[in-house]
Write an enzyme that holds these catalytic residues in place. Structure first.
Site, PDB file in Angstrom:
ATOM      1  N   ALA A 117      39.772  66.268  18.356  1.00 54.94           N
ATOM      2  CA  ALA A 117      40.444  66.298  17.055  1.00 54.94           C
ATOM      3  C   ALA A 117      40.309  67.690  16.457  1.00 54.94           C
ATOM      4  O   ALA A 117      39.771  68.607  17.073  1.00 54.94           O
ATOM      5  CB  ALA A 117      39.839  65.240  16.134  1.00 54.94           C
ATOM      6  N   SER A 118      40.793  67.835  15.231  1.00 50.14           N
ATOM      7  CA  SER A 118      40.797  69.151  14.596  1.00 50.14           C
ATOM      8  C   SER A 118      39.402  69.605  14.203  1.00 50.14           C
ATOM      9  O   SER A 118      39.114  70.806  14.186  1.00 50.14           O
ATOM     10  CB  SER A 118      41.697  69.134  13.361  1.00 50.14           C
ATOM     11  OG  SER A 118      41.300  68.101  12.475  1.00 50.14           O
ATOM     12  N   LEU A 119      38.501  68.652  13.880  1.00 51.28           N
ATOM     13  CA  LEU A 119      37.157  69.009  13.445  1.00 51.28           C
ATOM     14  C   LEU A 119      36.131  68.981  14.581  1.00 51.28           C
ATOM     15  O   LEU A 119      35.147  69.712  14.535  1.00 51.28           O
ATOM     16  CB  LEU A 119      36.676  68.076  12.335  1.00 51.28           C
ATOM     17  CG  LEU A 119      37.452  68.080  11.017  1.00 51.28           C
ATOM     18  CD1 LEU A 119      36.834  67.092  10.039  1.00 51.28           C
ATOM     19  CD2 LEU A 119      37.477  69.479  10.418  1.00 51.28           C
ATOM     20  N   GLN A 121      35.107  67.351  18.902  1.00 51.43           N
ATOM     21  CA  GLN A 121      35.510  66.668  20.127  1.00 51.43           C
ATOM     22  C   GLN A 121      34.329  65.847  20.634  1.00 51.43           C
ATOM     23  O   GLN A 121      33.174  66.155  20.340  1.00 51.43           O
ATOM     24  CB  GLN A 121      36.040  67.623  21.180  1.00 51.43           C
ATOM     25  CG  GLN A 121      35.068  68.568  21.811  1.00 51.43           C
ATOM     26  CD  GLN A 121      35.786  69.525  22.770  1.00 51.43           C
ATOM     27  OE1 GLN A 121      36.858  70.041  22.474  1.00 51.43           O
ATOM     28  NE2 GLN A 121      35.189  69.762  23.920  1.00 51.43           N
ATOM     29  N   VAL A 122      34.655  64.794  21.395  1.00 49.28           N
ATOM     30  CA  VAL A 122      33.673  63.791  21.798  1.00 49.28           C
ATOM     31  C   VAL A 122      33.580  63.759  23.325  1.00 49.28           C
ATOM     32  O   VAL A 122      34.608  63.762  24.016  1.00 49.28           O
ATOM     33  CB  VAL A 122      34.055  62.399  21.259  1.00 49.28           C
ATOM     34  CG1 VAL A 122      32.997  61.370  21.643  1.00 49.28           C
ATOM     35  CG2 VAL A 122      34.229  62.445  19.748  1.00 49.28           C
ATOM     36  N   LYS A 136      29.422  63.617  19.731  1.00 48.89           N
ATOM     37  CA  LYS A 136      30.460  64.235  18.898  1.00 48.89           C
ATOM     38  C   LYS A 136      29.951  65.605  18.439  1.00 48.89           C
ATOM     39  O   LYS A 136      28.917  65.696  17.773  1.00 48.89           O
ATOM     40  CB  LYS A 136      30.745  63.327  17.691  1.00 48.89           C
ATOM     41  CG  LYS A 136      31.819  63.820  16.752  1.00 48.89           C
ATOM     42  CD  LYS A 136      32.030  62.786  15.651  1.00 48.89           C
ATOM     43  CE  LYS A 136      33.079  63.209  14.656  1.00 48.89           C
ATOM     44  NZ  LYS A 136      33.263  62.190  13.584  1.00 48.89           N
ATOM     45  N   ASP A 271      39.314  54.987   6.214  1.00 49.58           N
ATOM     46  CA  ASP A 271      40.209  55.146   7.361  1.00 49.58           C
ATOM     47  C   ASP A 271      40.013  54.075   8.431  1.00 49.58           C
ATOM     48  O   ASP A 271      39.759  54.396   9.591  1.00 49.58           O
ATOM     49  CB  ASP A 271      39.976  56.537   7.970  1.00 49.58           C
ATOM     50  CG  ASP A 271      41.202  57.048   8.707  1.00 49.58           C
ATOM     51  OD1 ASP A 271      42.292  56.547   8.444  1.00 49.58           O
ATOM     52  OD2 ASP A 271      41.037  57.952   9.550  1.00 49.58           O
TER      53      ASP A 271
END
Length: 546
Positions: A117-119, A121-122, A136, A271
């Site tokens: 993702a933008s913030l 990665q996993v 993460k 979310d």
């Protein structure tokens, strides 16, 4: 300046579409979509600006009073799939944050990320004791970029609040501050780990739900290691599995658990979309990605519970009253229109089974904004959360009567709150307050009667403070005096222009020209002071009961 230019270009491009400039609150008029842009293009433009604007888009999807429906739908579908960073960089960040190497912490560590993702990665990994975990890792420099972007956005929000009518209604700066707090908290993975622990404890009474727990030894501000949630996304359940497992208990437990989380524990997971939920192999529903969690204070929580309970029960007048009580009435507030439209909306909801509770709350926010009532951001967040839950539940069990589940559980929550209010501790506390009132009332009444008898009763008015009033009167007197002096100088210089003197400047009598220039500077100073420093009276706002 380059970043400000990029953001300004985005604002100007979509200025007529209803995004940022305000939703067209008249449902009979269609908002204009830019010729070179559409909702999908708007999502791509936000993604191109980086992680801050991806999160901003997700939060905008919760505000029906700020974005048109077609843009909100596109923002809901926003995906954060971006190019991964090299695994070597991931290992460096892990070692910097945790203090041990990846090879020592895990028996295996997959180089291919599970998600990016933008913030962050996993990556999937295996602990030395054999447990599978998800690691993460926050991307480098992302925190600095987010803080820089938030500073730029604050300047735009403050300008919009001062210069636009919608800004005075919505208060972009207040909304952005709440968004900033949520986003900064999401960058702290220790806080997310605490959310996982707390949600796991709160949802323990629902065995159908499971929250993966963090591994604290390998968790820091930029790294979160948690149990791996193996399973299938709720929007990708194969038909064969549906025949083998009844998904209705999972959907019902999800709604009841989240209602407890909101109204009992005072936390809203902002979310709960299908990407954050998995149906596990042991027939449970795994809930994770709890970075964006909003906290609701007890009094506001009680108001929201009463509002939702009244809506489910079809009491439109009570819904309107509760919304007014927790909102701010602006100067152009139209109470008659608000009460009429809310009553009609609740009547339609009671008559049609297709309308959901989330849609009702979001429509309530839209009506409030259109009639001059500023609702708290928690109300929009509640509506969006309920709407997401309803969408997930329809994916899990389309035949489930969601309204009935909500109504029954709200009744149980109300009964639990009533039992808590009648507990021995609460009754003892209230008895002590009554005892204090009875003990002090005679003395206070005697004091008031003594003041009246001696003619010493005074009333202090704080609306007109003497210091501010005298300061403003002095400013008015000084400006009037300066204007009179300026006019006198202009008249004197014009009269002296007729007198011929041996001292001249540019062909004019020197004394007359000096007086005239002095008058010009004084006059320009008065005009500049009025334009730059005179403040317009703030629009009247009022909170509380009608």
């Amino acid at each position: 300046m380059s970043r400000r230019t990029q953001i300004l270009r985005l604002l100007l491009r979509y200025r007529h579409s209803g995004v940022f400039s305000g939703l067209n609150l008249d449902p009979t008029v269609q908002a204009e979509v830019p010729a070179d842009g559409n909702p999908e293009q708007f999502v791509r433009d936000l993604e191109a600006l980086g992680p801050t604007f991806v999160k901003l888009g997700q939060m905008l999807s919760t505000r029906p009073d700020l974005v048109p429906p077609e843009f909100a739908s596109a923002l809901e579908r926003m995906q954060e799939q971006v190019a991964p960073i090299p695994v070597e960089r991931v290992r460096e960040i892990f070692e910097e944050e945790i203090g041990v190497s990846v090879s020592k912490a895990f028996s295996s560590f997959e180089e291919q990320p599970l998600g990016c993702a933008s913030l962050a990665q996993v990556h999937r990994a295996t602990l030395r004791d054999g447990r599978e975990v998800a690691v993460k890792v926050q991307k480098p420099e992302v925190a600095a970029q987010v803080r820089s972007d938030l500073d730029v956005l604050r300047s735009f929000a403050n300008a919009a609040d001062r210069l636009t009518g919608l800004g005075r209604k919505v208060r972009f700066a207040d909304w952005l501050n709440e968004f900033a707090k949520t986003l900064i908290a999401e960058l702290n993975y220790e806080a997310e780990a605490e959310n996982l622990v707390r949600f796991g404890q709160h949802l323990a009474p629902f065995p159908e739900l499971w929250v993966p727990q963090p591994v604290w030894d390998f968790t820091g501000r930029r790294v979160l290691t948690m149990e791996l949630a193996r399973g299938v996304r709720v929007d990708a359940i194969p038909p064969v599995r549906r025949t083998e497992q009844d998904m209705a208990p999972l959907a019902s437990a999800l709604i009841r658990g989240y209602l407890d989380q909101i109204f009992v524990h005072g936390e809203i997971h902002a979310d709960p979309h299908p990407g954050n939920l998995r149906v596990t192999d042991d027939c449970r529903l795994a809930i994770f990605d709890l970075g964006m969690v909003a906290h609701v204070p007890p009094r506001l929580r009680e108001r929201l519970l009463k509002l939702l309970f009244a809506a489910v029960d079809g009491r439109g007048e009570e819904v309107a009253d509760e919304t007014i009580a927790l909102s701010t009435r602006l100067e152009d507030y139209d109470e008659e229109r608000y009460l009429r439209e809310v009553g009609q909306m609740i009547a339609r909801y009671a008559a049609h089974d297709t309308t959901t509770e989330g849609q009702v709350v979001l429509e309530l926010v839209r009506i409030a904004t259109a009639t001059g009532l500023r609702t708290p951001p928690e109300l929009s967040l509640l509506g969006k959360t309920l709407l997401n839950l309803e969408t997930v539940c329809r994916m899990l069990a389309p035949e489930l009567d969601i309204r009935q589940v909500v109504e029954r559980h709200l009744q149980s929550v109300m009964r639990a709150r009533l039992r808590k209010s009648l507990s021995a501790a609460n009754l003892a506390s209230e008895a002590m307050e009554v005892q204090t009132l009875l003990r002090e009332s005679p003395r206070r009444l005697s004091d008031i009667l003594s003041l009246l008898a001696e003619n010493r009763m005074q009333m202090k008015v704080t609306g007109l403070e003497e210091s501010h009033l005298m300061e403003n009167l002095q400013k008015i007197a000084n400006r009037v005096a300066a204007g009179i002096v300026t006019a006198a100088l202009i008249l004197a210089s014009s009269q002296m222009m007729r007198i011929d003197t041996p001292f001249k400047l540019w062909g004019y009598p020197a004394i007359a020209l000096v007086l005239f220039l002095l008058a010009v500077f004084l006059g320009l100073g008065i005009v500049a002071s009025a334009v730059l420093f005179d403040r317009r009276a703030r629009a009247r706002e009022e909170r509380g009961h009608r």
